[in-house]
Design a protein around this motif. Structure first.
Motif, PDB file in Angstrom:
ATOM      1  N   UNK A 104       0.971  -1.197   0.029  1.00  0.00           N
ATOM      2  CA  UNK A 104       0.111   0.164   0.028  1.00  0.00           C
ATOM      3  C   UNK A 104       1.265   1.653  -0.090  1.00  0.00           C
ATOM      4  N   UNK A 105       0.364   2.330  -0.614  1.00  0.00           N
ATOM      5  CA  UNK A 105       1.080   3.624  -1.197  1.00  0.00           C
ATOM      6  C   UNK A 105       1.130   4.308  -0.070  1.00  0.00           C
ATOM      7  N   UNK A 106       2.170   4.269   0.751  1.00  0.00           N
ATOM      8  CA  UNK A 106       1.500   5.808   1.563  1.00  0.00           C
ATOM      9  C   UNK A 106       2.318   7.550   2.101  1.00  0.00           C
ATOM     10  N   UNK A 107       3.898   7.159   0.887  1.00  0.00           N
ATOM     11  CA  UNK A 107       4.117   8.526   1.225  1.00  0.00           C
ATOM     12  C   UNK A 107       5.285   8.706  -0.284  1.00  0.00           C
ATOM     13  N   UNK A 108       5.185   9.806  -0.238  1.00  0.00           N
ATOM     14  CA  UNK A 108       6.359  10.325  -2.197  1.00  0.00           C
ATOM     15  C   UNK A 108       6.850  11.593  -1.327  1.00  0.00           C
ATOM     16  N   UNK A 109       8.734  11.485  -0.758  1.00  0.00           N
ATOM     17  CA  UNK A 109       9.585  12.076  -1.222  1.00  0.00           C
ATOM     18  C   UNK A 109      10.250  12.125  -1.853  1.00  0.00           C
ATOM     19  N   UNK A 110      10.253  14.293  -2.406  1.00  0.00           N
ATOM     20  CA  UNK A 110      10.633  14.594  -3.729  1.00  0.00           C
ATOM     21  C   UNK A 110      12.178  15.470  -3.233  1.00  0.00           C
ATOM     22  N   UNK A 111      13.403  14.920  -3.505  1.00  0.00           N
ATOM     23  CA  UNK A 111      14.580  15.647  -3.479  1.00  0.00           C
ATOM     24  C   UNK A 111      15.027  16.288  -5.085  1.00  0.00           C
ATOM     25  N   UNK A 112      14.605  17.558  -4.517  1.00  0.00           N
ATOM     26  CA  UNK A 112      14.713  18.811  -5.335  1.00  0.00           C
ATOM     27  C   UNK A 112      15.928  19.063  -6.386  1.00  0.00           C
ATOM     28  N   UNK A 113      16.813  18.610  -6.024  1.00  0.00           N
ATOM     29  CA  UNK A 113      18.533  18.814  -5.933  1.00  0.00           C
ATOM     30  C   UNK A 113      18.899  19.551  -6.395  1.00  0.00           C
ATOM     31  N   UNK A 114      18.606  20.129  -5.164  1.00  0.00           N
ATOM     32  CA  UNK A 114      18.984  21.451  -4.651  1.00  0.00           C
ATOM     33  C   UNK A 114      19.359  21.907  -3.652  1.00  0.00           C
ATOM     34  N   UNK A 115      19.299  20.899  -3.275  1.00  0.00           N
ATOM     35  CA  UNK A 115      18.771  20.909  -1.141  1.00  0.00           C
ATOM     36  C   UNK A 115      17.164  21.011  -0.896  1.00  0.00           C
ATOM     37  N   UNK A 116      16.601  21.302  -1.440  1.00  0.00           N
ATOM     38  CA  UNK A 116      14.819  21.947  -1.190  1.00  0.00           C
ATOM     39  C   UNK A 116      14.493  19.965  -1.383  1.00  0.00           C
ATOM     40  N   UNK A 117      13.706  19.070  -0.667  1.00  0.00           N
ATOM     41  CA  UNK A 117      12.414  18.346  -1.196  1.00  0.00           C
ATOM     42  C   UNK A 117      10.527  18.531  -0.204  1.00  0.00           C
ATOM     43  N   UNK A 118      10.163  17.319  -0.670  1.00  0.00           N
ATOM     44  CA  UNK A 118       8.830  17.665  -0.085  1.00  0.00           C
ATOM     45  C   UNK A 118       8.675  15.937   0.591  1.00  0.00           C
ATOM     46  N   UNK A 119       7.668  16.160   1.436  1.00  0.00           N
ATOM     47  CA  UNK A 119       7.672  14.455   1.364  1.00  0.00           C
ATOM     48  C   UNK A 119       5.983  14.846   1.657  1.00  0.00           C
ATOM     49  N   UNK A 120       5.490  13.762   1.086  1.00  0.00           N
ATOM     50  CA  UNK A 120       3.543  13.863   0.389  1.00  0.00           C
ATOM     51  C   UNK A 120       3.045  12.516   0.844  1.00  0.00           C
ATOM     52  N   UNK A 121       2.507  13.048   1.802  1.00  0.00           N
ATOM     53  CA  UNK A 121       0.805  11.934   1.921  1.00  0.00           C
ATOM     54  C   UNK A 121       0.542  10.978   0.806  1.00  0.00           C
ATOM     55  N   UNK A 122       0.727   9.860   0.498  1.00  0.00           N
ATOM     56  CA  UNK A 122      -0.436   9.685  -0.064  1.00  0.00           C
ATOM     57  C   UNK A 122       0.488   9.762  -1.820  1.00  0.00           C
ATOM     58  N   UNK A 123       0.502   9.907  -2.963  1.00  0.00           N
ATOM     59  CA  UNK A 123       0.758  10.322  -4.001  1.00  0.00           C
ATOM     60  C   UNK A 123       0.818  11.772  -3.675  1.00  0.00           C
ATOM     61  N   UNK A 124       0.379  13.040  -3.496  1.00  0.00           N
ATOM     62  CA  UNK A 124      -0.139  14.134  -3.238  1.00  0.00           C
ATOM     63  C   UNK A 124      -1.484  14.747  -3.634  1.00  0.00           C
ATOM     64  N   UNK A 125      -1.512  15.539  -4.282  1.00  0.00           N
ATOM     65  CA  UNK A 125      -2.699  16.320  -4.428  1.00  0.00           C
ATOM     66  C   UNK A 125      -2.768  16.289  -6.112  1.00  0.00           C
ATOM     67  N   UNK A 126      -3.428  15.998  -6.669  1.00  0.00           N
ATOM     68  CA  UNK A 126      -3.238  16.058  -8.490  1.00  0.00           C
ATOM     69  C   UNK A 126      -4.521  17.925  -8.912  1.00  0.00           C
ATOM     70  N   UNK A 127      -3.470  18.168  -9.830  1.00  0.00           N
ATOM     71  CA  UNK A 127      -3.766  19.469  -9.877  1.00  0.00           C
ATOM     72  C   UNK A 127      -5.481  19.744 -10.516  1.00  0.00           C
ATOM     73  N   UNK A 128      -6.407  20.474  -9.905  1.00  0.00           N
ATOM     74  CA  UNK A 128      -7.781  20.721 -10.675  1.00  0.00           C
ATOM     75  C   UNK A 128      -7.344  20.443 -12.056  1.00  0.00           C
ATOM     76  N   UNK A 129      -8.210  19.790 -12.852  1.00  0.00           N
ATOM     77  CA  UNK A 129      -8.466  20.791 -14.575  1.00  0.00           C
ATOM     78  C   UNK A 129      -9.301  21.747 -14.791  1.00  0.00           C
ATOM     79  N   UNK A 130      -8.675  22.177 -15.544  1.00  0.00           N
ATOM     80  CA  UNK A 130      -9.045  24.203 -15.989  1.00  0.00           C
ATOM     81  C   UNK A 130      -8.952  24.947 -14.597  1.00  0.00           C
TER      82      UNK A 130
END
Length: 98
Positions: A5-31
């Motif tokens: 079960x996917x429970x989280x996602x961590x993104x290392x942006x390659x410039x020293x910044x990172x973000x941890x998200x629950x699940x797969x994150x939040x989709x961008x609302x279309x439109x």
């Protein structure tokens, strides 16, 4: 039988910044006309150095459990899988208001 079960996602942006998200994150609302980065988004403030794209790493976290043929159940606990890729930021734009 195993279940992951996917429970989280961590993104290392390659410039020293990172973000941890629950699940797969939040989709961008279309439109949507919202220019904000959202709760699991990111805005680069500097372009990547010439010929040296940022090395972005995505790490997904899973909870893995299993059932054996004799009915035994258990968990492997947290399991992580990562992928790294080049991400070139060629320009930074600004938006003026007011």
């Amino acid at each position: 039988e195993g279940t992951g079960t996917h429970v989280g996602l961590t993104i290392d942006f390659g410039n020293g910044d990172s973000e941890t998200c629950d699940g797969l994150g939040v989709p961008y609302p279309e439109g949507s006309n919202d220019a904000g980065q959202g709760p699991c988004g990111y805005t680069y403030l500097q372009k990547s150095p010439t010929g040296e794209p940022y090395q972005v790493t995505l790490t997904s976290q899973y909870e893995v459990s299993y059932v054996l043929s004799d009915g035994t159940t258990d968990s492997l606990g947290a399991v992580e899988r990562s992928i790294t890729f080049d991400y070139e930021v060629g320009e930074i734009q600004t938006v003026g208001t007011g």
